[in-house]
Design a protein around this motif. Sequence first.
Motif, PDB file in Angstrom:
ATOM      1  N   THR A  83       0.841  -1.199   0.000  1.00 46.56           N
ATOM      2  CA  THR A  83       0.000   0.000   0.000  1.00 46.56           C
ATOM      3  C   THR A  83       0.879   1.252   0.000  1.00 46.56           C
ATOM      4  O   THR A  83       1.855   1.316  -0.735  1.00 46.56           O
ATOM      5  N   SER A  84       0.551   2.234   0.829  1.00 47.27           N
ATOM      6  CA  SER A  84       1.311   3.487   0.791  1.00 47.27           C
ATOM      7  C   SER A  84       2.684   3.379   1.446  1.00 47.27           C
ATOM      8  O   SER A  84       3.455   4.336   1.417  1.00 47.27           O
ATOM      9  N   SER A  85       3.008   2.215   2.010  1.00 46.07           N
ATOM     10  CA  SER A  85       4.366   1.987   2.510  1.00 46.07           C
ATOM     11  C   SER A  85       5.144   1.077   1.568  1.00 46.07           C
ATOM     12  O   SER A  85       6.132   0.450   1.976  1.00 46.07           O
ATOM     13  N   SER A  86       4.731   1.011   0.312  1.00 49.97           N
ATOM     14  CA  SER A  86       5.429   0.167  -0.664  1.00 49.97           C
ATOM     15  C   SER A  86       6.891   0.584  -0.814  1.00 49.97           C
ATOM     16  O   SER A  86       7.769  -0.273  -1.000  1.00 49.97           O
ATOM     17  N   GLY A  87       7.175   1.883  -0.748  1.00 52.61           N
ATOM     18  CA  GLY A  87       8.550   2.347  -0.876  1.00 52.61           C
ATOM     19  C   GLY A  87       9.432   1.873   0.263  1.00 52.61           C
ATOM     20  O   GLY A  87      10.586   1.472   0.058  1.00 52.61           O
ATOM     21  N   GLY A  88       8.888   1.912   1.487  1.00 55.51           N
ATOM     22  CA  GLY A  88       9.643   1.402   2.631  1.00 55.51           C
ATOM     23  C   GLY A  88       9.853  -0.098   2.535  1.00 55.51           C
ATOM     24  O   GLY A  88      10.936  -0.621   2.831  1.00 55.51           O
ATOM     25  N   ALA A  89       8.811  -0.814   2.122  1.00 51.95           N
ATOM     26  CA  ALA A  89       8.921  -2.261   1.958  1.00 51.95           C
ATOM     27  C   ALA A  89       9.926  -2.607   0.859  1.00 51.95           C
ATOM     28  O   ALA A  89      10.664  -3.592   0.960  1.00 51.95           O
ATOM     29  N   GLY A  90       9.963  -1.780  -0.203  1.00 50.74           N
ATOM     30  CA  GLY A  90      10.942  -1.983  -1.252  1.00 50.74           C
ATOM     31  C   GLY A  90      12.358  -1.753  -0.752  1.00 50.74           C
ATOM     32  O   GLY A  90      13.293  -2.478  -1.128  1.00 50.74           O
ATOM     33  N   THR A  91      12.527  -0.747   0.103  1.00 50.15           N
ATOM     34  CA  THR A  91      13.835  -0.500   0.720  1.00 50.15           C
ATOM     35  C   THR A  91      14.275  -1.708   1.528  1.00 50.15           C
ATOM     36  O   THR A  91      15.436  -2.134   1.476  1.00 50.15           O
ATOM     37  N   TYR A  92      13.326  -2.283   2.279  1.00 51.85           N
ATOM     38  CA  TYR A  92      13.622  -3.472   3.079  1.00 51.85           C
ATOM     39  C   TYR A  92      14.027  -4.640   2.169  1.00 51.85           C
ATOM     40  O   TYR A  92      15.009  -5.340   2.433  1.00 51.85           O
ATOM     41  N   ALA A  93      13.270  -4.851   1.082  1.00 53.61           N
ATOM     42  CA  ALA A  93      13.557  -5.959   0.168  1.00 53.61           C
ATOM     43  C   ALA A  93      14.912  -5.784  -0.511  1.00 53.61           C
ATOM     44  O   ALA A  93      15.677  -6.742  -0.673  1.00 53.61           O
ATOM     45  N   ALA A  94      15.219  -4.552  -0.927  1.00 52.98           N
ATOM     46  CA  ALA A  94      16.497  -4.287  -1.574  1.00 52.98           C
ATOM     47  C   ALA A  94      17.645  -4.500  -0.601  1.00 52.98           C
ATOM     48  O   ALA A  94      18.693  -5.073  -0.962  1.00 52.98           O
ATOM     49  N   ILE A 126      -7.309   4.130  -2.925  1.00 51.70           N
ATOM     50  CA  ILE A 126      -6.539   4.117  -1.675  1.00 51.70           C
ATOM     51  C   ILE A 126      -7.355   3.509  -0.539  1.00 51.70           C
ATOM     52  O   ILE A 126      -6.835   2.738   0.276  1.00 51.70           O
ATOM     53  N   ALA A 127      -8.654   3.819  -0.486  1.00 59.37           N
ATOM     54  CA  ALA A 127      -9.513   3.304   0.584  1.00 59.37           C
ATOM     55  C   ALA A 127      -9.682   1.793   0.520  1.00 59.37           C
ATOM     56  O   ALA A 127     -10.069   1.169   1.501  1.00 59.37           O
ATOM     57  N   SER A 128      -9.367   1.196  -0.624  1.00 58.69           N
ATOM     58  CA  SER A 128      -9.514  -0.251  -0.753  1.00 58.69           C
ATOM     59  C   SER A 128      -8.566  -1.016   0.157  1.00 58.69           C
ATOM     60  O   SER A 128      -8.723  -2.216   0.352  1.00 58.69           O
ATOM     61  N   LEU A 129      -7.571  -0.326   0.732  1.00 61.65           N
ATOM     62  CA  LEU A 129      -6.651  -1.000   1.645  1.00 61.65           C
ATOM     63  C   LEU A 129      -7.242  -1.166   3.039  1.00 61.65           C
ATOM     64  O   LEU A 129      -6.682  -1.871   3.878  1.00 61.65           O
ATOM     65  N   LEU A 327       5.527  14.674   2.632  1.00 60.37           N
ATOM     66  CA  LEU A 327       4.478  14.344   1.670  1.00 60.37           C
ATOM     67  C   LEU A 327       3.566  15.540   1.453  1.00 60.37           C
ATOM     68  O   LEU A 327       2.985  15.716   0.385  1.00 60.37           O
ATOM     69  N   LYS A 328       3.446  16.381   2.483  1.00 59.77           N
ATOM     70  CA  LYS A 328       2.538  17.519   2.442  1.00 59.77           C
ATOM     71  C   LYS A 328       2.880  18.484   1.312  1.00 59.77           C
ATOM     72  O   LYS A 328       2.000  18.949   0.600  1.00 59.77           O
ATOM     73  N   SER A 329       4.152  18.793   1.148  1.00 61.87           N
ATOM     74  CA  SER A 329       4.579  19.739   0.114  1.00 61.87           C
ATOM     75  C   SER A 329       5.176  19.024  -1.089  1.00 61.87           C
ATOM     76  O   SER A 329       4.937  19.401  -2.232  1.00 61.87           O
ATOM     77  N   LYS A 330       5.954  17.991  -0.816  1.00 59.50           N
ATOM     78  CA  LYS A 330       6.656  17.263  -1.883  1.00 59.50           C
ATOM     79  C   LYS A 330       5.687  16.480  -2.754  1.00 59.50           C
ATOM     80  O   LYS A 330       5.888  16.345  -3.962  1.00 59.50           O
ATOM     81  N   GLY A 331       4.596  15.955  -2.149  1.00 51.66           N
ATOM     82  CA  GLY A 331       3.647  15.117  -2.862  1.00 51.66           C
ATOM     83  C   GLY A 331       3.743  13.673  -2.411  1.00 51.66           C
ATOM     84  O   GLY A 331       4.710  13.277  -1.754  1.00 51.66           O
ATOM     85  N   HIS A 332       2.730  12.878  -2.793  1.00 53.47           N
ATOM     86  CA  HIS A 332       2.648  11.500  -2.300  1.00 53.47           C
ATOM     87  C   HIS A 332       2.263  10.534  -3.417  1.00 53.47           C
ATOM     88  O   HIS A 332       1.158  10.003  -3.444  1.00 53.47           O
ATOM     89  N   PRO A 333       3.195  10.277  -4.371  1.00 53.28           N
ATOM     90  CA  PRO A 333       2.954   9.208  -5.340  1.00 53.28           C
ATOM     91  C   PRO A 333       3.213   7.875  -4.628  1.00 53.28           C
ATOM     92  O   PRO A 333       4.365   7.520  -4.363  1.00 53.28           O
ATOM     93  N   LEU A 334       2.177   7.175  -4.269  1.00 54.95           N
ATOM     94  CA  LEU A 334       2.182   6.111  -3.270  1.00 54.95           C
ATOM     95  C   LEU A 334       3.444   5.239  -3.240  1.00 54.95           C
ATOM     96  O   LEU A 334       4.119   5.137  -2.225  1.00 54.95           O
ATOM     97  N   GLY A 335       3.752   4.579  -4.352  1.00 52.70           N
ATOM     98  CA  GLY A 335       4.892   3.673  -4.361  1.00 52.70           C
ATOM     99  C   GLY A 335       6.240   4.354  -4.288  1.00 52.70           C
ATOM    100  O   GLY A 335       7.247   3.729  -3.956  1.00 52.70           O
ATOM    101  N   ALA A 336       6.283   5.642  -4.596  1.00 53.46           N
ATOM    102  CA  ALA A 336       7.546   6.383  -4.610  1.00 53.46           C
ATOM    103  C   ALA A 336       7.870   7.041  -3.278  1.00 53.46           C
ATOM    104  O   ALA A 336       9.035   7.338  -2.995  1.00 53.46           O
ATOM    105  N   SER A 337       6.861   7.282  -2.446  1.00 58.69           N
ATOM    106  CA  SER A 337       7.062   8.142  -1.271  1.00 58.69           C
ATOM    107  C   SER A 337       8.126   7.620  -0.316  1.00 58.69           C
ATOM    108  O   SER A 337       8.991   8.362   0.143  1.00 58.69           O
ATOM    109  N   GLY A 338       8.078   6.330   0.018  1.00 61.13           N
ATOM    110  CA  GLY A 338       9.061   5.767   0.937  1.00 61.13           C
ATOM    111  C   GLY A 338      10.463   5.786   0.369  1.00 61.13           C
ATOM    112  O   GLY A 338      11.445   5.969   1.100  1.00 61.13           O
ATOM    113  N   VAL A 339      10.580   5.606  -0.943  1.00 58.97           N
ATOM    114  CA  VAL A 339      11.885   5.676  -1.600  1.00 58.97           C
ATOM    115  C   VAL A 339      12.401   7.114  -1.572  1.00 58.97           C
ATOM    116  O   VAL A 339      13.581   7.364  -1.305  1.00 58.97           O
TER     117      VAL A 339
END
Length: 384
Positions: A83-94, A126-129, A327-339
Amino acid sequence: MERVAIIGASMTRFGQRDAWIRELLAEAGRACLDDAGVAPDAIDHLYVSNMASGEFEGQTGVPNALAHDLAAMPAYTARIDQTSSSGGAGTYAAWQSVASGASEMTLLVGGEKMTHRTTAESTDVIASLTHPVEYKHGVTLPSFAGLTARLYLHEYDAPRESLGKVAVKNHKNGVDNPHAQFRKEVDLDTVLESPVVADPLRLYDFCPITDGSAALLFCPESVAREYTDEYAVVSGIGGATDTHVVHERADPTTMGGVVNSSEIAYEMADLGPDDVDVAELHDMFTILEFLQSEDLGFFEKGEGWKAVEEGVTDRDGELPINTSGGLKSKGHPLGASGVAQVYEIYRQLTRDAGDRQVDADTGLACNVGGFGNCVTTTILEAER
């Protein structure tokens, strides 16, 4: 186990983009490889952090398509969706792929294409999560945020203005981020007088719908030294999950996933909250900056709002939070945010953050999925 280093990073401009998901991912991927001076055919593993390319764009198979677009064959590829922590999870996987010895060079690219959909359509995706029962009754993440903010303000006698000051601070930081969606300061009156979305939260308490991508390149520290003298090491990383149903939590103002993931990361790094010099937190709503800053141990419970009021979390404060604009100013493209959070910490630690630069040797990124349903906390340390 050899330490894992990050030797390259990139971030596209966030905002409304004409490019589609494959183009956005390729843009960040190429820039990251160029930043590190690494050829595409050196990549062993290629991960893509993405929540909903199928739902937003009807596009699946993006990791193998990206390998083709980057000429990175025959790298192993996988999509990481949390979900919206996909970037963090990707960091963990990498990190895992390199730490385990399975890969000597791992490229992580996170991205999302969202702005071509209406706000209602994006909110529904997003609400589907949420839990199916909550979703059936029309519960959305903004409604959770409003309810939690009201509870927090009541429990800890915090003024409504303190939430607005988070937005003011992060917009001010975003002015100096050339990749941010919003590069314009806002004053407190503008925030407090904006339209109500989920009382007491108003429009400026929420991050925008965004297109964009970001990338990181991971390798063993011994390999990093072959490419550069300045890099960052992942000294601690932890992931955790909280209840899927938010109302089952003993205290909705405590994000158990943040507490547990950070404890794992601190223990791995042999560090504590007081050792962190700069942090990127998941401020999808302003209230989340308070909750995370407390659950990460930076401030006592119910004291996070005071830190904002006192300027502790300003860019020139004792503990700068969201120097990127968040995320407030930079923006929140879900999969990119954690990266992109880790990108900002990496730039800060390698002294390459430009006008946003602060004095930092240790940084932390906390990426949250849903309303704390899943969390990844990453600690980086500079190596010069």
